[in-house]
Motif scaffolding. Structure first.
Motif, mmCIF file in Angstrom:
data_model
loop_
_atom_site.group_PDB
_atom_site.id
_atom_site.type_symbol
_atom_site.label_atom_id
_atom_site.label_comp_id
_atom_site.label_asym_id
_atom_site.label_seq_id
_atom_site.Cartn_x
_atom_site.Cartn_y
_atom_site.Cartn_z
ATOM 1 N N HIS A 218 31.976 31.213 36.878
ATOM 2 C CA HIS A 218 30.318 31.426 37.897
ATOM 3 C C HIS A 218 30.370 32.433 38.334
ATOM 4 N N ILE A 219 29.495 33.496 37.091
ATOM 5 C CA ILE A 219 29.079 34.941 37.594
ATOM 6 C C ILE A 219 27.822 35.032 37.879
ATOM 7 N N HIS A 220 27.038 36.053 38.632
ATOM 8 C CA HIS A 220 26.233 36.337 39.165
ATOM 9 C C HIS A 220 26.172 37.750 38.416
ATOM 10 N N LEU A 221 25.114 38.183 37.746
ATOM 11 C CA LEU A 221 24.286 39.269 37.222
ATOM 12 C C LEU A 221 22.683 39.986 37.212
ATOM 13 N N TRP A 222 22.431 40.941 37.808
ATOM 14 C CA TRP A 222 20.705 41.504 37.577
ATOM 15 C C TRP A 222 20.676 42.573 37.309
ATOM 16 N N PHE B 189 33.396 35.328 30.761
ATOM 17 C CA PHE B 189 32.868 35.005 31.889
ATOM 18 C C PHE B 189 31.587 33.635 31.138
ATOM 19 N N VAL B 190 30.648 32.831 32.398
ATOM 20 C CA VAL B 190 30.119 32.365 32.408
ATOM 21 C C VAL B 190 28.871 33.006 33.728
ATOM 22 N N TYR B 191 28.082 33.499 32.511
ATOM 23 C CA TYR B 191 26.577 33.914 33.278
ATOM 24 C C TYR B 191 26.306 32.556 33.769
ATOM 25 N N VAL B 192 25.576 32.593 35.602
ATOM 26 C CA VAL B 192 24.869 30.950 36.506
ATOM 27 C C VAL B 192 23.142 31.812 37.089
ATOM 28 N N GLU B 193 22.531 31.500 36.278
ATOM 29 C CA GLU B 193 21.535 31.726 37.002
ATOM 30 C C GLU B 193 21.250 32.328 37.954
ATOM 31 N N TRP C 261 31.424 35.826 41.689
ATOM 32 C CA TRP C 261 30.734 37.055 41.881
ATOM 33 C C TRP C 261 29.075 38.234 41.375
ATOM 34 N N PRO C 262 28.190 38.398 42.159
ATOM 35 C CA PRO C 262 29.081 38.792 43.974
ATOM 36 C C PRO C 262 28.862 38.232 45.378
ATOM 37 N N VAL C 263 28.711 37.834 44.978
ATOM 38 C CA VAL C 263 28.609 36.486 46.252
ATOM 39 C C VAL C 263 29.754 36.669 46.911
ATOM 40 N N CYS C 264 30.775 36.554 46.236
ATOM 41 C CA CYS C 264 32.033 36.130 47.125
ATOM 42 C C CYS C 264 32.263 37.535 47.753
ATOM 43 N N ASN C 265 31.550 38.761 47.295
ATOM 44 C CA ASN C 265 31.359 40.175 48.058
ATOM 45 C C ASN C 265 31.057 39.702 49.542
ATOM 46 N N VAL C 266 30.013 39.092 50.134
ATOM 47 C CA VAL C 266 29.442 38.754 50.830
ATOM 48 C C VAL C 266 30.626 38.532 52.013
ATOM 49 N N GLY C 267 31.295 36.556 52.023
ATOM 50 C CA GLY C 267 32.182 36.971 53.132
ATOM 51 C C GLY C 267 33.779 37.587 52.876
ATOM 52 N N GLY C 268 34.044 37.683 52.300
ATOM 53 C CA GLY C 268 35.542 37.736 51.575
ATOM 54 C C GLY C 268 35.932 39.422 52.536
ATOM 55 N N PRO C 269 37.146 39.112 52.972
ATOM 56 C CA PRO C 269 37.873 40.097 53.490
ATOM 57 C C PRO C 269 38.112 41.622 53.388
#
Length: 381
Positions: free
Chosen positions: A9-13, A55-59, A327-335
C-alpha cells in the motif's frame, strides 16, 4: 536475515498533480501537497535494513467534479458522446493512469519523480473506477482506462478501489471514498445492486481474478458502516472470483484504550475472516492516533495496537495478513518524519511478529507472500 518486503500500500503522484484541481483534498499548506514519486519512496525506504522486492500502488483519490455522472447510452447520447463526457468528468483519474503508464514504460517526464528503470518495482496497481454508475457507462470507463494505461501497465492492474473518505489530517471533507460517510450513506452506496454487479464484472474474471480494496473508517463513520461492508462482502460468494482486501485495519479508534465499539469491530473481523477471499492490511495506523497522544516509540505504538493486531492475526492468520506502509500518508502521524517513518513502521511490525513467535515461513507471508496471493502477483508467490 532482513525481511524481503512487498509493500502492499503506497501512493505516488507527480509534481503536476499537487493542486485541488487534481486532488480535491490537496489544500494549500498540506504536508502531502508536493511530489511523491518512486525516487522519493526509494529515499524513504533506503535506510531500513530490509530487501524491498517492490510495491503495490493504490489510487490517490483524484478529483472528479461531481459524485456521479448520469450518462445513458442509447438515449440522447451516442456512444462517442458517452466516451467524451466520461473523459471530461474523469479527467484527473485518467491523468493518473497516464502517469502510471509513463512509470511502467520508462518514459518518465520531468516532475514524475522517477527514473527510467523504476517501473520494475511497481508490481501491481489498485486503480480507481466509478462502481456506482450505470453498467454500460462502467464498461466504457474500463475500456478508456485500458486504452490510457496501455497493455503493459494494464497487465499490472491487480485491483480496484472506490472510496468515500475524510482523513483526520485533512481540512477538506469532499472526498470520494467509502470512509468519511455516514453508515446510511455507505449502505446506500454498496447496497445498490448496480454497485455489486460492477464489482463482480470488474474483479471476478475467470482468467484473471482481481481484488477490490475496501477503505472504511470504523472510528469516524461509526461501526455500523463497517458492518455494512461486512454484509456486502458476505453477499459476494467466494466462487465469484473477487478478492477483498481490507485497508488499514478498517481504521479503529486508536485515540482511546477503551473504544466502546471494540467488541463489534472484533466481531466484524471474525465474520470477515471466515471468508477465504478476504485479506487484511497491517497499514495506516500511524496517522490514526490522536495528535495529542502520538506515540514516540515502538513500545508505545504496540501498547495501543496489540489488541487489534492480536485479533487480526488470530482471525485471518499469517497467510491473509499483508504488510503495507501507507506511504507517504504514514509520514503525517508518525514520530520519525519523512526520512524515517517508513522504517519505523517496519520495526513496529517486525517487533510484533517476533513477540508472537511466528515462524520464518509465516513471517515471509506477512511481509510479501500474502500480498502476492491477494493481488495475484505471480513472481513473488
Amino acid at each position: 536475515m532482513p525481511p524481503t518486503i512487498l509493500d502492499s500500500h503506497i501512493h505516488l503522484w507527480p509534481s503536476t498533480a499537487t493542486s485541488p484541481k487534481d486532488h480535491a483534498w490537496m489544500t494549500p499548506g498540506l504536508p502531502l501537497a508536493k511530489r511523491h514519486g518512486v525516487q522519493d519512496y526509494a529515499a524513504a525506504t533506503a535506510a531500513a535494513p530490509v530487501r524491498l522486492a517492490g510495491f503495490v500502488y493504490v489510487e490517490t483519490d483524484r478529483h472528479v467534479p461531481s459524485a456521479s455522472v448520469d450518462l445513458r447510452p442509447g438515449s440522447s447520447l451516442g456512444e462517442g458522446d458517452v466516451e467524451a463526457e466520461l473523459r471530461a468528468w474523469a479527467r484527473a483519474p485518467l491523468e493518473e493512469f497516464a502517469f502510471l503508464r509513463r512509470v511502467v514504460e520508462g518514459r518518465v517526464q520531468e516532475g514524475d519523480g522517477a527514473r527510467g528503470d523504476d517501473g520494475a518495482m511497481l508490481k501491481g496497481m489498485v486503480i480507481w473506477a466509478p462502481f456506482h454508475v450505470q453498467e454500460e457507462v462502467f464498461g466504457t470507463f474500463l475500456r478508456l482506462a485500458r486504452d490510457v494505461l496501455g497493455e503493459e501497465a494494464w497487465a499490472r492492474v491487480v485491483g480496484f478501489r472506490l472510496h468515500l473518505t475524510r482523513e483526520p489530517w485533512l481540512t477538506s471533507e469532499r472526498r470520494y471514498l467509502l470512509q468519511g460517510r455516514t453508515a446510511e450513506e455507505v449502505k446506500s452506496i454498496i447496497g445498490n445492486e448496480r454497485f455489486v454487479r460492477n464489482v463482480k464484472f470488474a474483479c471476478g474474471k475467470e482468467e484473471r481474478r482481481l481484488a477490490f480494496d475496501v477503505g472504511i473508517d470504523a472510528h469516524r463513520d461509526g461501526i455500523e458502516a463497517l458492518e455494512a461492508v461486512v454484509a456486502l462482502i458476505e453477499g459476494v460468494e467466494e466462487e465469484e472470483g473477487v478478492n477483498f482486501v481490507l485497508n488499514h485495519l478498517c481504521k479503529p479508534d486508536l485515540s482511546t484504550p477503551t473504544w466502546p465499539s471494540f467488541p463489534r469491530w472484533q466481531a466484524c473481523m471474525g465474520r470477515l475472516s471466515s471468508h477465504l477471499n478476504v485479506y487484511m492490511k497491517l497499514s495506516g495506523a500511524l496517522n490514526e492516533f490522536a495528535p495529542s497522544a502520538a506515540p514516540a516509540s515502538v513500545d508505545a505504538v504496540l501498547d495501543t495496537l496489540r489488541p487489534y493486531l492480536d485479533c487480526v492475526l488470530q482471525s485471518f492468520g499469517a497467510h491473509r495478513v499483508l504488510f503495507g506502509s501507507d506511504w507517504p500518508v504514514c509520514n503525517v502521524g508518525g514520530p520519525k518524519g519523512e526520512a524515517r517513518n517508513w522504517g519505523f513502521w517496519v520495526v513496529v511490525v517486525e517487533r510484533y511478529l517476533e513477540e508472537k513467535g511466528l515462524s520464518e515461513k509465516d513471517k515471509e507471508w506477512v511481509w510479501a507472500k500474502s500480498a502476492a496471493a491477494a493481488y495475484g502477483i505471480k513472481e513473488l508467490r
